[in-house]
Motif scaffolding. Structure first.
Motif, PDB file in Angstrom:
ATOM      1  N   HIS A  92      -1.483  25.912  -4.940  1.00 41.21           N
ATOM      2  CA  HIS A  92      -1.904  24.749  -5.742  1.00 41.21           C
ATOM      3  C   HIS A  92      -3.350  24.376  -5.438  1.00 41.21           C
ATOM      4  O   HIS A  92      -3.992  23.689  -6.216  1.00 41.21           O
ATOM      5  CB  HIS A  92      -1.077  23.492  -5.434  1.00 41.21           C
ATOM      6  CG  HIS A  92       0.413  23.639  -5.487  1.00 41.21           C
ATOM      7  ND1 HIS A  92       1.189  23.818  -4.380  1.00 41.21           N
ATOM      8  CD2 HIS A  92       1.268  23.594  -6.538  1.00 41.21           C
ATOM      9  CE1 HIS A  92       2.471  23.883  -4.728  1.00 41.21           C
ATOM     10  NE2 HIS A  92       2.557  23.756  -6.028  1.00 41.21           N
ATOM     11  N   HIS A  98      14.684  25.703  -7.057  1.00 46.12           N
ATOM     12  CA  HIS A  98      13.377  25.055  -6.833  1.00 46.12           C
ATOM     13  C   HIS A  98      13.530  23.581  -7.191  1.00 46.12           C
ATOM     14  O   HIS A  98      13.456  23.203  -8.362  1.00 46.12           O
ATOM     15  CB  HIS A  98      12.285  25.724  -7.692  1.00 46.12           C
ATOM     16  CG  HIS A  98      10.900  25.254  -7.381  1.00 46.12           C
ATOM     17  ND1 HIS A  98       9.782  26.051  -7.610  1.00 46.12           N
ATOM     18  CD2 HIS A  98      10.427  24.102  -6.858  1.00 46.12           C
ATOM     19  CE1 HIS A  98       8.691  25.388  -7.242  1.00 46.12           C
ATOM     20  NE2 HIS A  98       9.059  24.195  -6.797  1.00 46.12           N
ATOM     21  N   GLU A 109       8.760  24.281  -0.181  1.00 43.42           N
ATOM     22  CA  GLU A 109       7.737  24.934  -0.972  1.00 43.42           C
ATOM     23  C   GLU A 109       6.472  24.799  -0.138  1.00 43.42           C
ATOM     24  O   GLU A 109       5.985  23.684   0.085  1.00 43.42           O
ATOM     25  CB  GLU A 109       7.574  24.276  -2.346  1.00 43.42           C
ATOM     26  CG  GLU A 109       6.484  24.955  -3.193  1.00 43.42           C
ATOM     27  CD  GLU A 109       6.293  24.320  -4.573  1.00 43.42           C
ATOM     28  OE1 GLU A 109       6.851  23.233  -4.832  1.00 43.42           O
ATOM     29  OE2 GLU A 109       5.563  24.923  -5.385  1.00 43.42           O
ATOM     30  N   HIS A 138       7.968  19.975  -0.906  1.00 43.98           N
ATOM     31  CA  HIS A 138       6.604  20.372  -0.521  1.00 43.98           C
ATOM     32  C   HIS A 138       6.425  20.153   0.979  1.00 43.98           C
ATOM     33  O   HIS A 138       6.475  19.003   1.449  1.00 43.98           O
ATOM     34  CB  HIS A 138       5.568  19.513  -1.243  1.00 43.98           C
ATOM     35  CG  HIS A 138       5.534  19.679  -2.730  1.00 43.98           C
ATOM     36  ND1 HIS A 138       4.958  20.761  -3.346  1.00 43.98           N
ATOM     37  CD2 HIS A 138       5.987  18.891  -3.732  1.00 43.98           C
ATOM     38  CE1 HIS A 138       5.053  20.637  -4.660  1.00 43.98           C
ATOM     39  NE2 HIS A 138       5.679  19.504  -4.926  1.00 43.98           N
ATOM     40  N   SER A 147       3.549  28.881  -2.606  1.00 42.95           N
ATOM     41  CA  SER A 147       2.838  28.547  -3.842  1.00 42.95           C
ATOM     42  C   SER A 147       1.359  28.299  -3.595  1.00 42.95           C
ATOM     43  O   SER A 147       0.972  27.849  -2.524  1.00 42.95           O
ATOM     44  CB  SER A 147       3.415  27.267  -4.460  1.00 42.95           C
ATOM     45  OG  SER A 147       4.767  27.429  -4.827  1.00 42.95           O
ATOM     46  N   HIS A 203       5.830  29.690  -9.284  1.00 44.83           N
ATOM     47  CA  HIS A 203       5.097  29.512 -10.551  1.00 44.83           C
ATOM     48  C   HIS A 203       3.762  30.256 -10.620  1.00 44.83           C
ATOM     49  O   HIS A 203       2.696  29.639 -10.562  1.00 44.83           O
ATOM     50  CB  HIS A 203       4.875  28.029 -10.838  1.00 44.83           C
ATOM     51  CG  HIS A 203       4.467  27.171  -9.660  1.00 44.83           C
ATOM     52  ND1 HIS A 203       3.350  27.442  -8.895  1.00 44.83           N
ATOM     53  CD2 HIS A 203       5.023  26.069  -9.111  1.00 44.83           C
ATOM     54  CE1 HIS A 203       3.243  26.535  -7.944  1.00 44.83           C
ATOM     55  NE2 HIS A 203       4.250  25.694  -8.039  1.00 44.83           N
ATOM     56  N   ASP A 235      12.071  23.149 -10.728  1.00 39.43           N
ATOM     57  CA  ASP A 235      10.970  22.396 -10.117  1.00 39.43           C
ATOM     58  C   ASP A 235      11.181  20.897 -10.359  1.00 39.43           C
ATOM     59  O   ASP A 235      10.222  20.152 -10.545  1.00 39.43           O
ATOM     60  CB  ASP A 235       9.634  22.860 -10.706  1.00 39.43           C
ATOM     61  CG  ASP A 235       8.475  22.751  -9.736  1.00 39.43           C
ATOM     62  OD1 ASP A 235       8.598  21.975  -8.757  1.00 39.43           O
ATOM     63  OD2 ASP A 235       7.444  23.395  -9.961  1.00 39.43           O
TER      64      ASP A 235
HETATM   65 ZN   LIG Z   1       4.616  23.895  -6.942  1.00 35.58          ZN
END
Ligand SMILES: [Zn+2]
Ligand SMILES: [Zn+2]
Length: 275
Positions: free
Chosen positions: A118, A6, A88, A40, A116, A176, A248
């Protein structure tokens, strides 16, 4: 563990400017054999980034450059490091179709990926990026009507991300899964959410997802904990969910940071990456 799965790059608008090659060199220096770039993915075009600086992801115009640069490094360093290129990807409820369109387009280029949560939608329909800052988190708690509904919505969205049909290229690893606790030392956990958390892991097991064991939280001053914390990692391990380590990192120096705290766990390189 011989890999970091990651990792962000210079294409991330909220990270350091370190070039992808600097991450590669750091991974080699650490003695790693595997590195997954998981930048991302751009947010859906019809979605407005709720983060105050609108910097949550990479710029949509840079996707090709990112993939091209990654592929070149993959070739250049193939004798020293297995480099995986991926994204991600945000799961945003209500934007599944556009997310799938992105995955259908770039999935064939992806070796690895993370899904993920967020972004959460409040009862007044506005969205919040829950890991942006302590202030934004506090604002979200207000608009959601408290920490309890905010946490509840997070786990509902996480659950929905597991169930969502995002097509053939949907990422196999969930990012996460306790990110909602990033500011827990300022905003203490409102109630026990272990039932919800265990349920998430059970559905992950049933659907064959891997767990992102993410050390970034350890270094967040208001979190100081791995995502997810030890008891949940143990629960996942007991169920046989693959535990895949990720730093990350948003800077090259962060590769493998905190992995010494994961030495008690049986960490895995995802099987599909060992071919
Ligand atoms: Zn993230
Ligand atoms: Zn980031």
């Amino acid at each position: 563990m011989q890999g970091d799965f990651h990792v962000h790059t210079q294409y991330c608008q909220h990270g350091a400017d370190d070039k992808m090659e600097a991450y590669v060199l750091q991974a080699i220096k650490k003695g790693f054999t595997h590195l997954s770039f998981t930048e991302h993915a751009p947010l859906p075009e019809s979605f407005t980034d709720p983060a105050p600086h609108r910097d949550s992801t990479m710029d949509r115009n840079n996707v090709e450059a990112y993939v091209t640069e990654g592929k070149a490094l993959q070739k250049q360093y193939k004798d020293d490091l297995q480099i995986n290129i991926g994204f991600e990807v945000d799961y945003i409820r209500g934007y599944e179709q556009e997310t799938q369109t992105f995955l259908d387009t770039y999935g064939p280029e992806m070796d690895d990926g993370i899904l993920s949560v967020h972004m959460l939608q409040a009862p007044d329909k506005s969205f919040f990026c829950i890991d942006y800052s302590e202030e934004e988190f506090g604002r979200a708690a207000d608009v959601f009507g408290g920490l309890s509904p905010l946490y509840k919505t997070y786990y509902e969205n996480l659950r929905a991300s597991l169930e969502a049909d995002l097509g053939f290229f949907k990422p196999k690893r969930i990012g996460h899964i306790t990110l909602i606790q990033k500011f827990q030392l300022a905003y203490p956990k409102p109630a026990e959410f272990s039932k919800e958390q265990q349920n998430i892991l059970e559905v992950m097991k049933e659907k064959g997802y891997e767990l992102d064991v993410n050390t970034a939280g350890l270094y967040k001053p208001l979190c100081k904990e791995i995502y997810p914390p030890a008891e949940l990692i143990a629960y996942a391990a007991k169920m046989g969910i693959p535990l895949v380590p990720g730093s990350d990192s948003h800077a090259a120096g962060g590769i493998g940071k905190g992995f010494e705290y994961l030495s008690d766990y049986f960490l895995q390189i995802p099987q599909r990456l060992t071919l």
